[in-house]
Scaffold this motif. Structure first.
Motif, mmCIF file in Angstrom:
data_model
loop_
_atom_site.group_PDB
_atom_site.id
_atom_site.type_symbol
_atom_site.label_atom_id
_atom_site.label_comp_id
_atom_site.label_asym_id
_atom_site.label_seq_id
_atom_site.Cartn_x
_atom_site.Cartn_y
_atom_site.Cartn_z
ATOM 1 N N GLY A 440 0.816 -1.216 0.000
ATOM 2 C CA GLY A 440 0.000 0.000 0.000
ATOM 3 C C GLY A 440 0.846 1.260 0.000
ATOM 4 O O GLY A 440 2.069 1.238 -0.128
ATOM 5 N N ARG A 441 0.175 2.391 0.163
ATOM 6 C CA ARG A 441 0.867 3.682 0.210
ATOM 7 C C ARG A 441 1.543 3.853 1.566
ATOM 8 O O ARG A 441 0.987 3.491 2.599
ATOM 9 N N ARG A 442 2.726 4.421 1.536
ATOM 10 C CA ARG A 442 3.463 4.631 2.786
ATOM 11 C C ARG A 442 2.902 5.816 3.582
ATOM 12 O O ARG A 442 3.035 5.858 4.806
ATOM 13 N N VAL A 443 2.299 6.773 2.904
ATOM 14 C CA VAL A 443 1.710 7.936 3.574
ATOM 15 C C VAL A 443 0.202 7.881 3.384
ATOM 16 O O VAL A 443 -0.288 7.771 2.254
ATOM 17 N N LEU A 444 -0.539 7.937 4.472
ATOM 18 C CA LEU A 444 -1.995 7.890 4.441
ATOM 19 C C LEU A 444 -2.520 9.197 5.034
ATOM 20 O O LEU A 444 -2.247 9.515 6.192
ATOM 21 N N VAL A 445 -3.248 9.958 4.230
ATOM 22 C CA VAL A 445 -3.742 11.267 4.670
ATOM 23 C C VAL A 445 -5.243 11.328 4.426
ATOM 24 O O VAL A 445 -5.712 11.060 3.313
ATOM 25 N N SER A 446 -6.002 11.656 5.458
ATOM 26 C CA SER A 446 -7.451 11.770 5.300
ATOM 27 C C SER A 446 -7.790 12.993 4.456
ATOM 28 O O SER A 446 -7.023 13.962 4.375
ATOM 29 N N ARG A 447 -8.944 12.945 3.812
ATOM 30 C CA ARG A 447 -9.305 13.964 2.814
ATOM 31 C C ARG A 447 -9.459 15.348 3.420
ATOM 32 O O ARG A 447 -9.187 16.354 2.781
ATOM 33 N N LYS A 448 -9.894 15.427 4.679
ATOM 34 C CA LYS A 448 -10.136 16.725 5.304
ATOM 35 C C LYS A 448 -9.006 17.117 6.256
ATOM 36 O O LYS A 448 -9.214 17.890 7.185
ATOM 37 N N TRP A 449 -7.820 16.589 6.007
ATOM 38 C CA TRP A 449 -6.712 16.871 6.919
ATOM 39 C C TRP A 449 -6.347 18.350 6.916
ATOM 40 O O TRP A 449 -6.373 19.014 7.945
ATOM 41 N N SER A 450 -5.997 18.876 5.775
ATOM 42 C CA SER A 450 -5.631 20.298 5.702
ATOM 43 C C SER A 450 -6.519 21.075 4.746
ATOM 44 O O SER A 450 -6.368 22.292 4.617
ATOM 45 N N GLY A 451 -7.425 20.372 4.066
ATOM 46 C CA GLY A 451 -8.274 21.052 3.097
ATOM 47 C C GLY A 451 -7.558 21.335 1.794
ATOM 48 O O GLY A 451 -8.088 22.048 0.937
ATOM 49 N N LYS A 452 -6.357 20.784 1.628
ATOM 50 C CA LYS A 452 -5.562 21.025 0.419
ATOM 51 C C LYS A 452 -4.945 19.718 -0.044
ATOM 52 O O LYS A 452 -4.675 18.828 0.760
ATOM 53 N N SER A 453 -4.712 19.639 -1.338
ATOM 54 C CA SER A 453 -3.993 18.497 -1.873
ATOM 55 C C SER A 453 -2.502 18.751 -1.748
ATOM 56 O O SER A 453 -2.053 19.868 -1.442
ATOM 57 N N LEU A 454 -1.721 17.715 -2.019
ATOM 58 C CA LEU A 454 -0.271 17.878 -1.967
ATOM 59 C C LEU A 454 0.194 18.886 -3.022
ATOM 60 O O LEU A 454 1.140 19.645 -2.794
ATOM 61 N N ALA A 455 -0.483 18.911 -4.168
ATOM 62 C CA ALA A 455 -0.143 19.885 -5.204
ATOM 63 C C ALA A 455 -0.416 21.318 -4.730
ATOM 64 O O ALA A 455 0.325 22.246 -5.067
ATOM 65 N N ASP A 456 -1.477 21.500 -3.932
ATOM 66 C CA ASP A 456 -1.775 22.833 -3.376
ATOM 67 C C ASP A 456 -0.656 23.288 -2.439
ATOM 68 O O ASP A 456 -0.237 24.449 -2.478
ATOM 69 N N HIS A 457 -0.192 22.391 -1.587
ATOM 70 C CA HIS A 457 0.907 22.740 -0.680
ATOM 71 C C HIS A 457 2.176 23.084 -1.469
ATOM 72 O O HIS A 457 2.900 24.022 -1.124
ATOM 73 N N LYS A 458 2.428 22.339 -2.516
ATOM 74 C CA LYS A 458 3.606 22.613 -3.354
ATOM 75 C C LYS A 458 3.498 23.973 -4.019
ATOM 76 O O LYS A 458 4.463 24.736 -4.059
ATOM 77 N N GLN A 459 2.316 24.312 -4.526
ATOM 78 C CA GLN A 459 2.121 25.590 -5.184
ATOM 79 C C GLN A 459 2.256 26.740 -4.191
ATOM 80 O O GLN A 459 2.791 27.810 -4.530
#
Length: 536
Positions: A440-459
């Motif tokens: 499986g995936r090594r990192v598991l993040v719930s959908r409402k964790w930060s309200g942003k996707s990983l791409a949003d954090h990168k941007q």
């Protein structure tokens, strides 16, 4: 050889290419860049542009892996102690999305009215159009497949305690507490869940008695560990009564069994966490796979006329995956092939925002994210290597999914069977030595964790740098002005890798200098403002 340089001294000199790589890594440059050819359609000019490889493992590219790790750390930090509910309201569909769905409606009508070869071709067009709709930024499928899904009884096992089920409140933010001095704080949790014991182990993780160590149970627990974690979160939400959000990292223990660290927003009592963990299990309802029906060279063979695998002696086709499950459903005395559970050890500690513990826990969560599973604990002795070998050998023939080739060994056709499948040679990553059974995936993040996707954090990180430096990412150029294509290293217009790395290092130095100057100016302005405020 220069004067005064001996042959031994010259042999110890580093290669020029290795020096270039060392300098590139020192300046944070990707050492495996992907060359793209950018063509300006208005002028016809072409340019070779390097983009980072985006590797997540340090063994592949240390720079990209560290950048990904830092991004995950920022994602964990930002969502752990939110004070307001994240905004996840869906955007209204834009004109392009509406237009594509209208095309899909016309194509669906034509497909339903067609027949034969034309219907098949229109079906392929529908699939291509569905892909285009998803690329336009639409989640899910416009016309989801209504394939039948097997549903088993959800009656809880008798060997576990029942959990009360409460209505789940829509909130995701933890409760705020007020101290006697009036200060408000929102504590969160750092939780670690492990699997049960498979036998006594030494300090290096190797079994005291390898013959009695339960390698098969360990392998199956690793294969289904991600489902067990999902079930724990579901049970926790139903038990505590709010939408628990989490950031989790899965990594192997020294004994090679996976365990999970979870940063949980809000608080749950330790007693409740232990109660939920003890009552959580995952049942694997698969055909029997304890005793092989075929072993050695006598394995089922592919019959191209039937499009199925058949017995090598009788020529009779093997039971399909659905037929095997039908037989399992019809057997009232059937038991699950495996039941995955957590061990009794449940560690939990409260964490406050901005504290030293919070920083330490975030670092612990991301410690091994840029390493593959087997790199987390490199075997340093023959006993450790033998332990890995034994687990890998058991995993080799253990079915990892309904589509695993190992089902042929147990007289069952894999789901979506095709020619060329061989037991013990499944290509799923769970069987690889580098994954130790966990696919499986090594990192598991719930959908409402930060309200942003990983791409949003990168941007956001990129926008912060550009704003500080004063350079604009968008120079007003039309996005469709350029044509992009992959460039091969052998193409005459592609410089050598060393040349491209040196160019990237120079660009990186320029950016770093500009960023340092911008930070110094910002600090100076803040200092002067504070001085002016004190004088006033």
């Amino acid at each position: 050889m220069t004067a005064g340089t001996t042959r031994i001294e010259r042999a110890r000199m580093p290669f020029a290419k290795e020096v270039v790589w060392a300098v590139a890594l020192e300046h944070g440059v990707c050492i495996r860049p992907i060359a793209l050819r950018r063509t300006d359609i208005t002028t016809g000019e072409t340019e070779i542009v390097d983009v980072p490889c985006g590797a997540t493992l340090a063994s592949v590219c240390p720079t990209c892996a560290e950048r990904k790790r830092q991004l995950r750390m920022a994602q964990c930090r930002e969502g752990w102690h939110l004070t307001e509910e994240p905004d996840l309201d869906a955007d209204d569909p834009d004109e392009t999305q509406r237009w594509l769905v209208e095309l899909r409606a016309d194509a669906t009508k034509a497909h339903d009215a067609a027949a034969g070869t034309e219907r098949k071709q229109l079906g392929e067009d529908l699939a291509a159009l569905d892909d285009e709709i998803q690329r336009a930024g639409v989640r899910g499928n416009v016309d989801p497949d209504k394939a039948s899904r097997r549903v088993r009884s959800t009656r809880r096992r008798k060997d576990v305690t029942d959990l009360p089920r409460r209505p789940v409140d829509a909130r995701t933010v933890g409760k705020a507490y007020v101290a006697p001095d009036g200060k408000t704080f929102r504590p969160s949790l750092f939780v670690t869940l492990t699997l049960p014991s498979y036998g006594r182990v030494r300090s290096d993780g190797t079994p005291v008695d390898a013959a009695s160590y339960e390698y098969r149970r360990a392998a199956r627990d690793a294969l289904h560990f991600s489902k067990l974690v999902d079930r724990f979160v579901q049970n926790l939400r139903r038990f505590v009564g709010f939408d628990v959000q989490y950031f989790a990292a899965v990594e192997p223990q020294r004994r090679l069994a996976p365990h999970v660290h979870l940063a949980i927003r809000g608080t749950v009592s330790r007693a409740e966490l232990r109660q939920v963990a003890a009552a959580t299990y995952h049942q694997v309802w698969w055909p029997a796979c304890d005793e092989p029906a075929y072993d050695g060279d006598a394995v089922p063979v592919w019959d191209s006329d039937l499009g199925a695998y058949v017995d090598p002696d009788s020529g009779e086709p093997l039971a399909s995956w659905d037929e095997a499950l039908d037989a399992l459903d019809a057997d009232d005395a059937a038991e699950p092939v495996h039941v995955a559970r957590f061990g009794v050890q449940v560690d939990a500690k409260g964490v406050l925002v901005g504290s030293r513990d919070a920083r330490r826990c975030i670092g612990y969560l991301s410690k091994y994210l840029n390493k593959s599973a087997h790199e987390c604990h490199e075997p340093a002795s023959d006993a450790e290597r033998a332990h890995v070998d034994r687990l890998t050998e058991v995993l080799r023939y253990e079915p990892c999914s309904p589509a695993c080739a190992n089902w042929l060994r147990y007289g069952v056709q894999p789901k979506n069977a095709r020619d060329g499948m061989r037991p013990g040679h499944c290509k799923a990553k769970a069987h690889r030595r580098t994954h130790l059974g966990y696919g499986g995936r090594r990192v598991l993040v719930s959908r409402k964790w930060s309200g942003k996707s990983l791409a949003d954090h990168k941007q956001e990180r990129r926008a912060w740098v550009l704003d500080l430096v004063g350079e604009m990412a968008d120079r007003g150029e039309a996005p469709d002005r350029y044509l992009w294509e992959h460039a091969r290293p052998s193409d005459p217009d592609v410089p050598s890798i060393s040349h491209r790395l040196l160019r990237a290092v120079a660009e990186r130095v320029r950016w770093r200098s500009a960023l340092d100057d911008a930070k110094a100016r910002a600090d100076g302005q803040l200092g002067s403002s504070a001085t002016t405020g004190r004088a006033a």
